[in-house]
Design an enzyme around this catalytic site. Structure first.
Site, PDB file in Angstrom:
ATOM      1  N   SER A  70       0.844  -1.237  -0.090  1.00 55.28           N
ATOM      2  CA  SER A  70      -0.116  -0.230  -0.135  1.00 55.28           C
ATOM      3  C   SER A  70       0.859   1.176  -0.103  1.00 55.28           C
ATOM      4  CB  SER A  70      -0.723   0.003   1.443  1.00 55.28           C
ATOM      5  OG  SER A  70      -0.369   0.226   2.285  1.00 55.28           O
ATOM      6  N   LYS A 141       1.040   4.675   6.873  1.00 51.17           N
ATOM      7  CA  LYS A 141       0.037   5.392   5.803  1.00 51.17           C
ATOM      8  C   LYS A 141       0.911   6.852   5.940  1.00 51.17           C
ATOM      9  CE  LYS A 141      -3.049   2.562   4.787  1.00 51.17           C
ATOM     10  NZ  LYS A 141      -2.720   1.793   3.428  1.00 51.17           N
TER      11      LYS A 141
END
Length: 256
Positions: A70, A141
Site C-alpha cells: 500500500s 500511511k
C-alpha cells in the site's frame, strides 16, 4: 638407622605428586564449575540484552515490517523501517507528508480481532523487534490532512487539493491516479486524514468514510514516525521527505 631410613622413605613418598588419574579427577571440578558459571553468565547477559532491546523498541525506536504494497514505491513489501516513537512525545504533532505507523482500532478497524493471549504476547514481542508482521490493527500511511484541513478530490487536472492548494505528489506509485474515488471532507481537530502512496492498492481513510469515525485517525493513536529504512541493507537510508505540501495554507485561510 633402619628405622630412620624407613621414616625418610615414607616422608619422600608422601611428598610425591599425585598420579595422573587422581590429579585429573580433582582438577576437573573447578573446570566444570567455571564452565557452569560461564554458561550462566552468557544466559544472563543474553537475557539482559534482550530486555534492553525490547524496552528500547517499546519506548524509543521500533522496527516495523512492511506487510503490504500500500506504500509502494516509497516502501516495499518486506522492508523493515525504524519508527521514531519520540517524534511526537514532547508536544509535536504529525505534519502533512509525514509517514506514520498508527493503531487503526476505532478508525480503520472498529475493534481488534480476538486472539490467544499467549500467542498474542509472543507475536507482539516478535513484531516489536521487526521479526514478524505487525498486529492486524497497525497500519503505515502518509498524513495528507491534519485537523481543520479541507481535503478534496480532485481538481480539473485530477490532483488532490488541501485547503485549496493542489498537491504535486511525486511519491505516488508510477501510473496511479491520486484517487479514483471523489471526496470532499474537513478533518476534525485532533485527527488525521491518511492515504497510502500506492493509491490503487491502499485501503485508507477514503475506504472508511461511511463508518464510525469517518476514516479519521485520532492523533493519540499514532505510534511514531517512519524516519529510517533499516533493511534490506541495499536500501539503508534516512527516510526521504517531501515538498508536496509546501505552500499549503493554514486551515480556513483558503477554500478553493
Amino acid at each position: 638407622m633402619d628405622t630412620e631410613a624407613r621414616t625418610t622413605e615414607r616422608d619422600r613418598s608422601s611428598a610425591t605428586p599425585m598420579g595422573p588419574e587422581e590429579g585429573s579427577r580433582f582438577s576437573r571440578i573447578p573446570h566444570r564449575f567455571a564452565a557452569a558459571m560461564s554458561w550462566r553468565r552468557t544466559v544472563a547477559l543474553g537475557a539482559v540484552c534482550s530486555v534492553f532491546v525490547l524496552l528500547f523498541s517499546i519506548f524509543v525506536v521500533q522496527p516495523f515490517l512492511i506487510p503490504s504494497g500500500s506504500m509502494e514505491s516509497t516502501l516495499r513489501v518486506g522492508d523493515r523501517v525504524l519508527v521514531n516513537k519520540l517524534a511526537y512525545r514532547f508536544g509535536s504533532e504529525p505534519r502533512r507528508g509525514d509517514v506514520v505507523v498508527f493503531d487503526g482500532t476505532g478508525s480503520f478497524m472498529q475493534e481488534a480481532p480476538p486472539e490467544n493471549p499467549v500467542t498474542g504476547l509472543l507475536h507482539g514481542a516478535a513484531a516489536s523487534l521487526g521479526l514478524a508482521e505487525p498486529a492486524e490493527t497497525d497500519f503505515v500511511k502518509r498524513v495528507v490532512g491534519v485537523g481543520g484541513d479541507r481535503v478534496v478530490c480532485c481538481d480539473k487536472r485530477g490532483r488532490i487539493q488541501v485547503n485549496g492548494r493542489p498537491l504535486d505528489e511525486g511519491y505516488l506509485f508510477a501510473g496511479d491516479a491520486p484517487s479514483r474515488a471523489p471526496f470532499d471532507i474537513v478533518v476534525p481537530g485532533g485527527t488525521l486524514w491518511m492515504m497510502g502512496d500506492h493509491r490503487s492498492r491502499s485501503r485508507d481513510s477514503r475506504d472508511h468514510l461511511g463508518e464510525p469515525g469517518g476514516g479519521m485517525v485520532p492523533v493519540d493513536k499514532v505510534i511514531g514516525r517512519v524516519d529510517w529504512i533499516g533493511w534490506p541493507l541495499g536500501r539503508l537510508a534516512s527516510f526521504p521527505g517531501t515538498v508536496a505540501f509546501d505552500g499549503v495554507p493554514a486551515p480556513g485561510a483558503t477554500h478553493g
